[in-house]
Scaffold this active site. Sequence first.
Site, mmCIF file in Angstrom:
data_model
loop_
_atom_site.group_PDB
_atom_site.id
_atom_site.type_symbol
_atom_site.label_atom_id
_atom_site.label_comp_id
_atom_site.label_asym_id
_atom_site.label_seq_id
_atom_site.Cartn_x
_atom_site.Cartn_y
_atom_site.Cartn_z
ATOM 1 N N HIS A 37 -7.496 9.437 -2.204
ATOM 2 C CA HIS A 37 -6.908 9.347 -0.856
ATOM 3 C C HIS A 37 -7.837 9.881 0.232
ATOM 4 O O HIS A 37 -7.909 9.337 1.333
ATOM 5 C CB HIS A 37 -5.573 10.096 -0.838
ATOM 6 C CG HIS A 37 -4.619 9.605 0.196
ATOM 7 N ND1 HIS A 37 -3.267 9.612 0.033
ATOM 8 C CD2 HIS A 37 -4.824 9.082 1.430
ATOM 9 C CE1 HIS A 37 -2.674 9.110 1.100
ATOM 10 N NE2 HIS A 37 -3.610 8.792 1.970
ATOM 11 N N LYS A 91 -2.525 5.847 -4.385
ATOM 12 C CA LYS A 91 -3.647 6.781 -4.141
ATOM 13 C C LYS A 91 -3.354 8.134 -4.765
ATOM 14 O O LYS A 91 -2.193 8.545 -4.833
ATOM 15 C CB LYS A 91 -3.854 6.965 -2.625
ATOM 16 C CG LYS A 91 -3.844 5.670 -1.839
ATOM 17 C CD LYS A 91 -4.120 5.873 -0.354
ATOM 18 C CE LYS A 91 -3.813 4.602 0.426
ATOM 19 N NZ LYS A 91 -2.401 4.464 0.830
ATOM 20 N N TYR A 117 2.879 9.739 -0.149
ATOM 21 C CA TYR A 117 3.921 9.146 0.714
ATOM 22 C C TYR A 117 5.330 9.395 0.164
ATOM 23 O O TYR A 117 6.312 9.171 0.854
ATOM 24 C CB TYR A 117 3.716 7.629 0.870
ATOM 25 C CG TYR A 117 2.401 7.214 1.485
ATOM 26 C CD1 TYR A 117 1.554 8.139 2.084
ATOM 27 C CD2 TYR A 117 1.999 5.870 1.475
ATOM 28 C CE1 TYR A 117 0.345 7.748 2.634
ATOM 29 C CE2 TYR A 117 0.791 5.483 2.030
ATOM 30 C CZ TYR A 117 -0.030 6.424 2.589
ATOM 31 O OH TYR A 117 -1.224 6.037 3.133
ATOM 32 N N LYS A 172 2.211 -1.323 9.035
ATOM 33 C CA LYS A 172 3.502 -0.757 8.603
ATOM 34 C C LYS A 172 4.550 -1.036 9.680
ATOM 35 O O LYS A 172 4.288 -0.918 10.878
ATOM 36 C CB LYS A 172 3.342 0.755 8.413
ATOM 37 C CG LYS A 172 4.644 1.529 8.296
ATOM 38 C CD LYS A 172 5.082 2.128 9.631
ATOM 39 C CE LYS A 172 6.458 2.770 9.566
ATOM 40 N NZ LYS A 172 6.959 3.178 10.901
ATOM 41 N N ASP A 185 0.842 -1.196 0.000
ATOM 42 C CA ASP A 185 0.000 0.000 0.000
ATOM 43 C C ASP A 185 0.880 1.249 0.000
ATOM 44 O O ASP A 185 1.619 1.483 0.955
ATOM 45 C CB ASP A 185 -0.899 0.010 1.247
ATOM 46 C CG ASP A 185 -1.840 1.198 1.254
ATOM 47 O OD1 ASP A 185 -2.915 1.096 0.628
ATOM 48 O OD2 ASP A 185 -1.495 2.234 1.863
HETATM 49 N N1 LIG Z 1 -5.688 6.184 3.565
HETATM 50 C C1 LIG Z 1 -5.197 6.898 4.552
HETATM 51 O O1 LIG Z 1 -5.571 8.059 4.778
HETATM 52 C C2 LIG Z 1 -4.165 6.281 5.447
HETATM 53 C C3 LIG Z 1 -3.815 6.901 6.656
HETATM 54 C C4 LIG Z 1 -2.880 6.272 7.470
HETATM 55 C C5 LIG Z 1 -2.325 5.092 7.075
HETATM 56 N N2 LIG Z 1 -2.649 4.500 5.883
HETATM 57 C C6 LIG Z 1 -2.029 3.236 5.431
HETATM 58 O O2 LIG Z 1 -2.137 2.290 6.477
HETATM 59 C C7 LIG Z 1 -0.852 1.813 6.832
HETATM 60 C C8 LIG Z 1 -0.802 1.416 8.293
HETATM 61 O O3 LIG Z 1 -1.126 2.484 9.125
HETATM 62 P P1 LIG Z 1 -0.029 3.298 9.974
HETATM 63 O O4 LIG Z 1 1.242 3.395 9.219
HETATM 64 O O5 LIG Z 1 -0.695 4.538 10.399
HETATM 65 O O6 LIG Z 1 0.188 2.512 11.291
HETATM 66 P P2 LIG Z 1 0.173 1.010 11.877
HETATM 67 O O7 LIG Z 1 0.530 0.019 10.855
HETATM 68 O O8 LIG Z 1 -1.081 0.899 12.636
HETATM 69 O O9 LIG Z 1 1.307 1.120 12.975
HETATM 70 C C9 LIG Z 1 2.612 1.402 12.665
HETATM 71 C C10 LIG Z 1 3.339 1.656 13.987
HETATM 72 O O10 LIG Z 1 3.307 0.481 14.786
HETATM 73 C C11 LIG Z 1 4.635 0.013 14.996
HETATM 74 N N3 LIG Z 1 4.589 -1.446 14.833
HETATM 75 C C12 LIG Z 1 4.552 -2.169 13.673
HETATM 76 N N4 LIG Z 1 4.494 -3.466 13.917
HETATM 77 C C13 LIG Z 1 4.488 -3.616 15.263
HETATM 78 C C14 LIG Z 1 4.456 -4.752 16.129
HETATM 79 N N5 LIG Z 1 4.385 -5.987 15.641
HETATM 80 N N6 LIG Z 1 4.466 -4.534 17.465
HETATM 81 C C15 LIG Z 1 4.516 -3.277 17.952
HETATM 82 N N7 LIG Z 1 4.559 -2.172 17.194
HETATM 83 C C16 LIG Z 1 4.553 -2.340 15.851
HETATM 84 C C17 LIG Z 1 5.490 0.699 13.945
HETATM 85 O O11 LIG Z 1 6.797 0.959 14.409
HETATM 86 P P3 LIG Z 1 8.106 0.404 13.621
HETATM 87 O O12 LIG Z 1 8.005 0.864 12.200
HETATM 88 O O13 LIG Z 1 9.228 1.013 14.379
HETATM 89 O O14 LIG Z 1 8.041 -1.091 13.755
HETATM 90 C C18 LIG Z 1 4.756 2.038 13.760
HETATM 91 O O15 LIG Z 1 5.128 2.945 14.782
HETATM 92 C C19 LIG Z 1 0.049 2.984 6.432
HETATM 93 O O16 LIG Z 1 1.406 2.647 6.391
HETATM 94 C C20 LIG Z 1 -0.547 3.372 5.119
HETATM 95 O O17 LIG Z 1 -0.128 2.464 4.100
HETATM 96 C C21 LIG Z 1 -3.582 5.076 5.077
#
Ligand SMILES: NC(=O)c1ccc[n+]([C@@H]2O[C@H](COP(=O)([O-])OP(=O)(O)OC[C@H]3O[C@@H](n4cnc5c(N)ncnc54)[C@H](OP(=O)(O)O)[C@@H]3O)[C@@H](O)[C@H]2O)c1
Length: 278
Positions: free
Chosen positions: A129, A98, A73, A249, A68
């Site tokens: 997006h 997006k 980004y 992520k 994704d």
């Molecule tokens: N459409 C939209 O508006 C939108 C908005 C936000 C996000 N997104 C998409 O959704 C994806 C995921 O959301 P997100 O990036 O906000 O956050 P997430 O995946 O919910 O969380 C990422 C955070 O959790 C930590 N983490 C990852 N794996 C872990 C584990 N197994 N145990 C503990 N902590 C862990 C990561 O740190 P480390 O990297 O240090 O491991 C990072 O700080 C994004 O990357 C993006 O592709 C889309």
Amino acid sequence: MAHPDRARGRAAPARHHCDNGGMTEIPEVDLGNGIAMPMVGFGTWQIRGELAYEATRHALQAGYRHIDTATMYRNEDQVGRALADSGLDRADVFVTTKLQPGNAGRVQATMAESLKALRTDYVDLWLVHWPPRARNLVPLWRDFLAVRGQGLARAVGVSNYSVRQIDELIAATGQKPAVNQIPWSPSRYDAGLLAAHAERGVAVEGYSPLNGTRLRDHTLAEIAAKYGVTPAQVVLRWHLEIGVIVIPKSVRPERIEQNLDLFTFSLTPEEVTRLNHL
Ligand SMILES: NC(=O)c1ccc[n+]([C@@H]2O[C@H](COP(=O)([O-])OP(=O)(O)OC[C@H]3O[C@@H](n4cnc5c(N)ncnc54)[C@H](OP(=O)(O)O)[C@@H]3O)[C@@H](O)[C@H]2O)c1
């Protein structure tokens, strides 16, 4: 023109090894027209530069077959390089990007730039997006449908849209978004919202599954201990149990692997209900 699905063949389900030596498949959501979307993908928000390349390479090596990204980004180029260097067939990886609504006036050019950076001639899913101004909602959707018609995106969808906005798109064009990517986690659980998407045949893709969760929660810790997994794995597995696509992520190799290692355990209906009310 031949439909891109037929021209390129259906992506093979991703397989990876489990600790128990068995093989499991990442479950997929059927988006119609033979398009299968793996329910676990790799999120790349806030990963830039060489780190984006390394993390995406590692994710593909670990068995992720869904990435994704987004124009916003600023890592499509690194994601594209990782895809190219992975040695995987393009048809075996589901790629989402997006368009930010600020680019609504240059839809074709934005898609061309994304494809060039991603080193591909089509994406599997192209999302708006977030919603543009109300007056642009339907025109932008028509432009997305045209891009799908050109075969540059196999499926098109939206992100951060309300059900009302989705209904407006459907009423105007008769075409539903394949997916709505929205914030989702146990604390955001909303049965009514899931049902509304299901009624319209729109797949729910959750984002920020871990950022939106207090991973030190007692219930999570208890369930994680029972299965010998981490609270993060319980949260991600819960998404699969309730039919929500999830895109965690991480930049850390061990977490990238852990976040896909969701197939050696499953949650009971009681545990799912407890998590729904976390
Ligand atoms: N459409 C939209 O508006 C939108 C908005 C936000 C996000 N997104 C998409 O959704 C994806 C995921 O959301 P997100 O990036 O906000 O956050 P997430 O995946 O919910 O969380 C990422 C955070 O959790 C930590 N983490 C990852 N794996 C872990 C584990 N197994 N145990 C503990 N902590 C862990 C990561 O740190 P480390 O990297 O240090 O491991 C990072 O700080 C994004 O990357 C993006 O592709 C889309």
